[in-house]
Design an enzyme around this catalytic site. Structure first.
Site, PDB file in Angstrom:
ATOM      1  N   TYR A  76      -2.775  32.332  65.907  1.00 51.54           N
ATOM      2  CA  TYR A  76      -2.974  32.290  67.359  1.00 51.54           C
ATOM      3  C   TYR A  76      -4.364  31.745  67.648  1.00 51.54           C
ATOM      4  O   TYR A  76      -5.367  32.383  67.332  1.00 51.54           O
ATOM      5  CB  TYR A  76      -2.788  33.701  67.927  1.00 51.54           C
ATOM      6  CG  TYR A  76      -2.959  33.852  69.421  1.00 51.54           C
ATOM      7  CD1 TYR A  76      -2.942  32.766  70.294  1.00 51.54           C
ATOM      8  CD2 TYR A  76      -3.127  35.123  69.978  1.00 51.54           C
ATOM      9  CE1 TYR A  76      -3.091  32.929  71.657  1.00 51.54           C
ATOM     10  CE2 TYR A  76      -3.273  35.310  71.349  1.00 51.54           C
ATOM     11  CZ  TYR A  76      -3.257  34.211  72.182  1.00 51.54           C
ATOM     12  OH  TYR A  76      -3.401  34.379  73.539  1.00 51.54           O
ATOM     13  N   LYS A  79       0.523  29.695  67.564  1.00 47.55           N
ATOM     14  CA  LYS A  79       0.527  29.798  69.022  1.00 47.55           C
ATOM     15  C   LYS A  79      -0.738  29.102  69.495  1.00 47.55           C
ATOM     16  O   LYS A  79      -1.843  29.557  69.200  1.00 47.55           O
ATOM     17  CB  LYS A  79       0.545  31.266  69.456  1.00 47.55           C
ATOM     18  CG  LYS A  79       0.441  31.473  70.966  1.00 47.55           C
ATOM     19  CD  LYS A  79       0.356  32.959  71.313  1.00 47.55           C
ATOM     20  CE  LYS A  79       0.193  33.167  72.822  1.00 47.55           C
ATOM     21  NZ  LYS A  79       0.042  34.610  73.167  1.00 47.55           N
TER      22      LYS A  79
END
EC number: 4.3.3.7
Length: 292
Positions: A133, A162
């Site tokens: 992420y 992400k």
């Protein structure tokens, strides 16, 4: 495990200082009924920063139990301590999560080499599918496309990222450098359609907390080649997405869910209730969308 389409970065309902398990289970059930493609407990939107370790485990455990394998559960397991992240990942694996979401270490600002070693060490300690992420606006460090590609090459447990840098050039490079088998998910509700257009596979979404069918519908329309429908949904979602970030996430989305009758509004300090003018604005947007 394929993480694609719309996954909700689900809020953590609270009541009287504790997890509101009934509201949480009901919210999970509604998300699945509405066609969401996956759930991400214990992320930023789930107020992971202010959950105790015991609460963190409970939030993940309840989510997995309620889902019962119907959609993937990607459990938040990140930390700015590599050792702590290993422990959180081990719990997620033991609890039956389909994968773990690992934020880049925040505050201590590691170098690109430090980022690489962080993810490599976690995967060596706990073997399971990982989504990295990258959200430099919150962490203070940006993971470059070259570093992402290096991790992808050397750490097979890391299956995707992400991406919330809002830098479409960087996202495009990640997809180019890592190839089509690497799962690139938007971490920004405003850039879902542009990310899909350059080869991304979905989104970990905030706004899907309140409109799961609409966000999953956008991803499904794009995957099915219905670009006109995807574009229509993108523009329909834009006012709602703006409203979700008129104050710090997850204040607006929890307020919206409260207005919709899906939970009691409770935040943990240092998060506080919305300013009256912003709350009025939010209610107006929800009303226009037919949600209240």
């Amino acid at each position: 495990m394929q993480f694609s389409g719309a996954l909700t970065a689900i809020v953590t309902p609270l009541k009287n200082g504790h997890i509101d398990e009934e509201a949480y289970r009901n919210l999970i059930e509604w998300q699945i009924e509405q066609g969401i493609n996956g759930l991400v407990p214990c992320g930023t939107t789930g107020e992971s920063a202010t959950l105790s370790h015991e609460e963190h485990r409970d939030v993940i455990r309840i989510c997995i139990d309620q889902v019962k394998g119907r959609v993937p559960v990607l459990a938040g397991a990140g930390s700015n301590s590599t050792k702590e992240a290993c422990g959180l990942a081990q719990f997620a694996k033991d609890a039956g999560a389909d994968g773990a979401l690992l934020i880049t270490p925040y505050y201590n600002k590691p170098t690109q080499e430090g980022l690489y070693q962080h993810f490599k060490a976690i995967a060596a300690e706990v073997s399971m599918p990982y989504i990295m992420y990258n959200v430099p606006g919150r962490t203070g460090v940006n993971m470059t496309s070259e570093t992402v590609a290096r991790v992808k090459r050397d750490v097979p447990e890391v299956v995707g990222i992400k991406e919330a840098s809002a830098n479409l050039k960087q996202v495009s490079e990640i997809i180019e450098f890592c190839g089509p088998d690497f799962q690139v998910l938007s971490g920004d509700d405003f850039t879902v359609l542009p990310l899909l257009s350059v080869g991304g596979c979905g989104v970990i979404s905030v706004v899907s907390n309140i409109v799961p069918a609409k966000m999953s519908g956008l991803c499904k329309a794009f995957a099915g080649g219905d670009l006109a429908r995807a574009k229509t949904l993108h523009h329909e979602l834009s006012p709602l997405s703006r409203a979700m970030f008129c104050e710090t996430n997850p204040i607006p989305v929890k307020t919206a869910l409260s207005m919709m009758g899906r939970l009691s509004l409770e935040l943990r300090l240092p998060l506080v209730p919305m300013q009256p003018q912003n709350e009025k604005y939010l209610r107006g947007i929800l009303s226009l969308a037919g949600l209240v």
